[in-house]
Design an enzyme around this catalytic site. Structure first.
Site, PDB file in Angstrom:
ATOM      1  N   GLY A 166      -6.932   5.058   5.203  1.00  8.56           N
ATOM      2  CA  GLY A 166      -6.512   6.097   4.261  1.00  8.56           C
ATOM      3  C   GLY A 166      -6.889   7.467   4.794  1.00  8.56           C
ATOM      4  O   GLY A 166      -7.965   7.650   5.363  1.00  8.56           O
TER       5      GLY A 166
ATOM      6  N   ASN B 208      -9.563  -1.399  10.926  1.00 12.36           N
ATOM      7  CA  ASN B 208      -8.400  -0.810  10.253  1.00 12.36           C
ATOM      8  C   ASN B 208      -7.856   0.294  11.152  1.00 12.36           C
ATOM      9  O   ASN B 208      -8.547   1.269  11.424  1.00 12.36           O
ATOM     10  CB  ASN B 208      -8.816  -0.240   8.894  1.00 12.36           C
ATOM     11  CG  ASN B 208      -9.270  -1.345   7.949  1.00 12.36           C
ATOM     12  OD1 ASN B 208      -8.501  -2.222   7.587  1.00 12.36           O
ATOM     13  ND2 ASN B 208     -10.544  -1.336   7.586  1.00 12.36           N
TER      14      ASN B 208
ATOM     15  N   ASP C 148     -14.670  -2.175   9.897  1.00 15.81           N
ATOM     16  CA  ASP C 148     -15.302  -2.619   8.657  1.00 15.81           C
ATOM     17  C   ASP C 148     -16.369  -3.654   9.044  1.00 15.81           C
ATOM     18  O   ASP C 148     -16.036  -4.676   9.636  1.00 15.81           O
ATOM     19  CB  ASP C 148     -14.164  -3.234   7.819  1.00 15.81           C
ATOM     20  CG  ASP C 148     -14.572  -3.737   6.463  1.00 15.81           C
ATOM     21  OD1 ASP C 148     -15.765  -3.747   6.168  1.00 15.81           O
ATOM     22  OD2 ASP C 148     -13.659  -4.135   5.701  1.00 15.81           O
TER      23      ASP C 148
ATOM     24  N   TYR D 174      -9.523   0.881  -5.051  1.00 20.64           N
ATOM     25  CA  TYR D 174      -8.519   1.840  -5.521  1.00 20.64           C
ATOM     26  C   TYR D 174      -8.612   2.226  -6.984  1.00 20.64           C
ATOM     27  O   TYR D 174      -8.044   3.227  -7.391  1.00 20.64           O
ATOM     28  CB  TYR D 174      -7.103   1.297  -5.251  1.00 20.64           C
ATOM     29  CG  TYR D 174      -6.859   1.048  -3.798  1.00 20.64           C
ATOM     30  CD1 TYR D 174      -6.896   2.098  -2.877  1.00 20.64           C
ATOM     31  CD2 TYR D 174      -6.601  -0.225  -3.322  1.00 20.64           C
ATOM     32  CE1 TYR D 174      -6.678   1.888  -1.532  1.00 20.64           C
ATOM     33  CE2 TYR D 174      -6.385  -0.452  -1.970  1.00 20.64           C
ATOM     34  CZ  TYR D 174      -6.421   0.606  -1.086  1.00 20.64           C
ATOM     35  OH  TYR D 174      -6.210   0.382   0.245  1.00 20.64           O
TER      36      TYR D 174
ATOM     37  N   ARG E 279     -10.952   2.725  11.696  1.00 17.58           N
ATOM     38  CA  ARG E 279     -12.109   2.618  10.810  1.00 17.58           C
ATOM     39  C   ARG E 279     -12.533   1.150  10.704  1.00 17.58           C
ATOM     40  O   ARG E 279     -12.156   0.455   9.778  1.00 17.58           O
ATOM     41  CB  ARG E 279     -11.724   3.184   9.437  1.00 17.58           C
ATOM     42  CG  ARG E 279     -12.877   3.775   8.638  1.00 17.58           C
ATOM     43  CD  ARG E 279     -12.491   3.839   7.181  1.00 17.58           C
ATOM     44  NE  ARG E 279     -12.099   2.513   6.741  1.00 17.58           N
ATOM     45  CZ  ARG E 279     -11.325   2.267   5.687  1.00 17.58           C
ATOM     46  NH1 ARG E 279     -10.849   3.228   4.960  1.00 17.58           N
ATOM     47  NH2 ARG E 279     -11.023   1.028   5.350  1.00 17.58           N
TER      48      ARG E 279
ATOM     49  N   GLU F 267       0.812  -1.215   0.000  1.00 19.80           N
ATOM     50  CA  GLU F 267       0.000   0.000   0.000  1.00 19.80           C
ATOM     51  C   GLU F 267       0.850   1.272   0.000  1.00 19.80           C
ATOM     52  O   GLU F 267       0.381   2.345   0.391  1.00 19.80           O
ATOM     53  CB  GLU F 267      -0.958  -0.023   1.201  1.00 19.80           C
ATOM     54  CG  GLU F 267      -2.055  -1.059   1.044  1.00 19.80           C
ATOM     55  CD  GLU F 267      -2.654  -1.474   2.366  1.00 19.80           C
ATOM     56  OE1 GLU F 267      -3.689  -0.916   2.738  1.00 19.80           O
ATOM     57  OE2 GLU F 267      -2.088  -2.360   3.024  1.00 19.80           O
TER      58      GLU F 267
ATOM     59  N   GLU G  25     -13.331  -6.501  10.585  1.00 25.88           N
ATOM     60  CA  GLU G  25     -11.995  -6.140  11.050  1.00 25.88           C
ATOM     61  C   GLU G  25     -11.992  -4.682  11.477  1.00 25.88           C
ATOM     62  O   GLU G  25     -12.927  -3.940  11.203  1.00 25.88           O
ATOM     63  CB  GLU G  25     -10.971  -6.348   9.918  1.00 25.88           C
ATOM     64  CG  GLU G  25     -11.306  -5.515   8.684  1.00 25.88           C
ATOM     65  CD  GLU G  25     -10.136  -5.361   7.721  1.00 25.88           C
ATOM     66  OE1 GLU G  25      -9.012  -5.744   8.065  1.00 25.88           O
ATOM     67  OE2 GLU G  25     -10.382  -4.817   6.633  1.00 25.88           O
TER      68      GLU G  25
ATOM     69  N   SER H  82      -6.439  -4.724   2.027  1.00 26.26           N
ATOM     70  CA  SER H  82      -6.824  -4.286   0.681  1.00 26.26           C
ATOM     71  C   SER H  82      -7.535  -5.365  -0.128  1.00 26.26           C
ATOM     72  O   SER H  82      -7.482  -5.366  -1.350  1.00 26.26           O
ATOM     73  CB  SER H  82      -5.607  -3.805  -0.117  1.00 26.26           C
ATOM     74  OG  SER H  82      -5.018  -2.717   0.525  1.00 26.26           O
TER      75      SER H  82
HETATM   76  N1  LIG Z   1     -17.683 -12.715   5.683  1.00 20.76           N
HETATM   77  C1  LIG Z   1     -17.858 -11.887   4.659  1.00 20.76           C
HETATM   78  N2  LIG Z   1     -19.083 -11.713   4.111  1.00 20.76           N
HETATM   79  C2  LIG Z   1     -19.255 -10.883   3.031  1.00 20.76           C
HETATM   80  N3  LIG Z   1     -18.257 -10.193   2.452  1.00 20.76           N
HETATM   81  C3  LIG Z   1     -17.007 -10.319   2.962  1.00 20.76           C
HETATM   82  C4  LIG Z   1     -16.738 -11.169   4.095  1.00 20.76           C
HETATM   83  N4  LIG Z   1     -15.422 -11.111   4.346  1.00 20.76           N
HETATM   84  C5  LIG Z   1     -14.888 -10.255   3.457  1.00 20.76           C
HETATM   85  N5  LIG Z   1     -15.820  -9.771   2.613  1.00 20.76           N
HETATM   86  C6  LIG Z   1     -15.594  -8.808   1.517  1.00 20.76           C
HETATM   87  O1  LIG Z   1     -14.201  -8.751   1.252  1.00 20.76           O
HETATM   88  C7  LIG Z   1     -13.649  -7.467   1.596  1.00 20.76           C
HETATM   89  C8  LIG Z   1     -12.280  -7.623   2.227  1.00 20.76           C
HETATM   90  O2  LIG Z   1     -12.355  -8.424   3.375  1.00 20.76           O
HETATM   91  P1  LIG Z   1     -11.740  -7.985   4.785  1.00 20.76           P
HETATM   92  O3  LIG Z   1     -12.005  -9.086   5.753  1.00 20.76           O
HETATM   93  O4  LIG Z   1     -12.220  -6.627   5.168  1.00 20.76           O
HETATM   94  O5  LIG Z   1     -10.165  -7.985   4.500  1.00 20.76           O
HETATM   95  P2  LIG Z   1      -9.134  -6.818   4.103  1.00 20.76           P
HETATM   96  O6  LIG Z   1      -8.223  -6.727   5.273  1.00 20.76           O
HETATM   97  O7  LIG Z   1      -8.457  -7.346   2.900  1.00 20.76           O
HETATM   98  O8  LIG Z   1      -9.910  -5.542   3.864  1.00 20.76           O
HETATM   99  C9  LIG Z   1     -14.673  -6.819   2.505  1.00 20.76           C
HETATM  100  O9  LIG Z   1     -14.595  -5.413   2.440  1.00 20.76           O
HETATM  101  C10 LIG Z   1     -15.990  -7.407   1.983  1.00 20.76           C
HETATM  102  O10 LIG Z   1     -16.465  -6.676   0.853  1.00 20.76           O
HETATM  103 MG   LIG Z   2     -11.439  -4.663   5.073  1.00 27.44          MG
END
Ligand SMILES: Nc1ncnc2c1ncn2[C@@H]1O[C@H](COP(=O)(O)OP(=O)(O)O)[C@@H](O)[C@H]1O
Ligand SMILES: [Mg+2]
Length: 294
Positions: free
Chosen positions: A264, A260, A245, A204, A243, A13, A258, A138
Site C-alpha cells: 500500500g 509484498n 512480512d 483495513y 515490504r 484489493e 512473504e 490480505s
Molecule cells: N506461520 C505463521 N505464524 C504466525 N502468524 C501467521 C503465520 N502465517 C500467517 N500468519 C498471520 O496471518 C497473516 C497473513 O499471512 P501471510 O502469510 O502474510 O499472508 P497474506 O499474503 O494473506 O498477507 C500474517 O500477517 C500473520 O499475522
Molecule cells: Mg502478509
C-alpha cells in the site's frame, strides 16, 4: 516522459489500489511530472488504456492479482513501456507462497516450517498451526488452527481459492514489516493487532491495530529481522520497493512469511510511514520509485 499511474485493477484489493493511485498521482503532479491516472476496471483493456494515455512509464499502483503477480509487468515489457517495482519473475515468485518458500529455503532465509496439504490430515504439525492458500493476499483464507476440530473448516476455507494449500508452523510472538527501497532497508514497523492475528479486518477496517515505529524489540533483533528481509528480497530477485512480512518469536528468532512487492502506498500506508521516519517524504518516495522504473 508521460507517466501513467495505473490503479484500481481487477483484484479484491481494488479499493485500496484506488487510494494508493490517487495519492501517488497527486504527489507526482505536485512535483511537476507529466502524469495521468489510469483506472483499469473490469471490461476495459489495459493495453488500450495505456495507448490512449500515451504512456511511456507505468507507475504501478495496483495490488494483488494481475497487478502484483507479473502480468502487468509482462504487458509493459511487450508494449515497450517501463514499469515501477519488481520485474516479471520476481513479482510472480513473490506472489506465490510455495515458490517463495522454496527459494527462501534454498537461500538460507529462515521461514516457518511448512508443507503443501493434499489430504485431510495434518498429523505432523502440533497445534497451533496455520492453514493458508498459496496464492492469496490480505490474509484472505488464512486460519490459525488452535484445535484439531477446526482443521476441516480451515482447509475448506483455504481451498475456496485456486492453487495449493499450505500448513505452516505457528510463530508466536510479534510481527514486523520491513520497508525496502532500491536494494536497501529504509526501516521497519512492528504491527500489534488487537485481534488474534493480522487478519483482513485488522488490516483495513479496525482502528485498534497498533503500529510501532521503530519496533519495540531489542536492537539486535531489529538488525537481524531487517537483514533477513533484505535477503528474502534479493533471493526472489526483487527491485524497486517492497515490504517483506516477518514473524519474530519470543526468543528473538525472525522468520520471513512473504515479500509484498506492491505494498500500500497511500500517505498513511506503512511503507510511506517507514520512509518518513528515515527522512524521505511521501512525494520524494513516489519519485524515487518512479526513477527505478525498468
Ligand atoms: N506461520 C505463521 N505464524 C504466525 N502468524 C501467521 C503465520 N502465517 C500467517 N500468519 C498471520 O496471518 C497473516 C497473513 O499471512 P501471510 O502469510 O502474510 O499472508 P497474506 O499474503 O494473506 O498477507 C500474517 O500477517 C500473520 O499475522
Ligand atoms: Mg502478509
Amino acid at each position: 516522459m508521460k507517466i501513467a499511474v495505473v490503479m484500481g485493477g481487477l483484484s479484491a484489493e481494488r479499493e485500496v489500489s484506488l487510494n494508493t493511485g490517487a495519492g501517488v498521482l497527486a504527489a507526482l503532479l505536485e512535483r511537476g511530472h507529466d502524469a495521468v491516472g489510469v483506472d483499469w476496471q473490469a471490461g476495459t483493456s489495459l493495453p488500450k488504456l495505456l495507448d490512449a494515455a500515451g504512456a511511456e512509464v507505468v507507475w504501478n499502483a495496483l495490488h494483488g492479482t494481475y497487478g502484483e503477480d507479473g502480468a502487468v509487468q509482462g504487458l509493459c515489457a511487450c508494449l515497450g513501456i517501463t514499469c515501477t517495482g519488481s520485474g516479471i519473475l520476481a513479482s510472480a515468485l513473490a506472489m506465490d507462497k510455495v515458490a517463495s518458500k522454496r527459494i527462501f529455503e534454498s537461500h538460507g532465509v529462515p521461514t516457518p516450517r511448512w508443507r503443501i496439504v493434499t489430504g485431510d490430515a495434518v498429523d505432523d504439525f502440533a497445534t497451533p498451526f496455520v492453514i493458508k492458500p498459496g496464492n492469496e493476499g490480505s490474509s484472505v483464507g488464512v486460519t490459525i488452527v488452535e484445535e484439531r476440530a477446526q482443521l476441516a473448516d480451515a482447509l475448506a476455507l483455504a481451498r475456496r481459492h485456486h492453487g495449493p494449500v499450505l500448513v505452516e508452523e505457528y510463530i508466536a510472538g510479534t510481527e514486523i514489516f520491513v520497508g525496502i527501497l532500491d536494494d536497501a532497508v529504509l526501516g521497519s514497523v512492528e504491527v500489534r493487532p488487537a485481534t488474534r492475528f493480522y487478519d483482513y479486518e485488522a488490516k483495513y477496517k479496525r482502528t485498534d491495530t497498533k503500529y510501532l515505529l521503530p519496533p519495540e524489540v531489542p536492537a539486535d533483533v531489529v538488525t537481524r529481522t531487517q537483514q533477513y528481509a533484505l535477503d528474502a528480497y534479493r533471493a526472489l530477485g526483487c527491485s524497486g520497493h517492497a515490504r517483506p512480512d516477518l514473524r519474530i518469536d519470543p526468543a528473538g528468532n525472525a522468520f520471513v512469511l512473504e515479500v509484498n512487492t506492491l505494498p500500500g502506498m497511500t500517505k498513511t500506508s506503512l511503507l510511506p510511514k517507514i520512509a518518513a521516519k528515515a527522512g524521505l517524504d511521501y512525494a520524494s518516495l513516489c519519485e524515487r520509485i518512479l526513477a527505478g522504473a525498468r
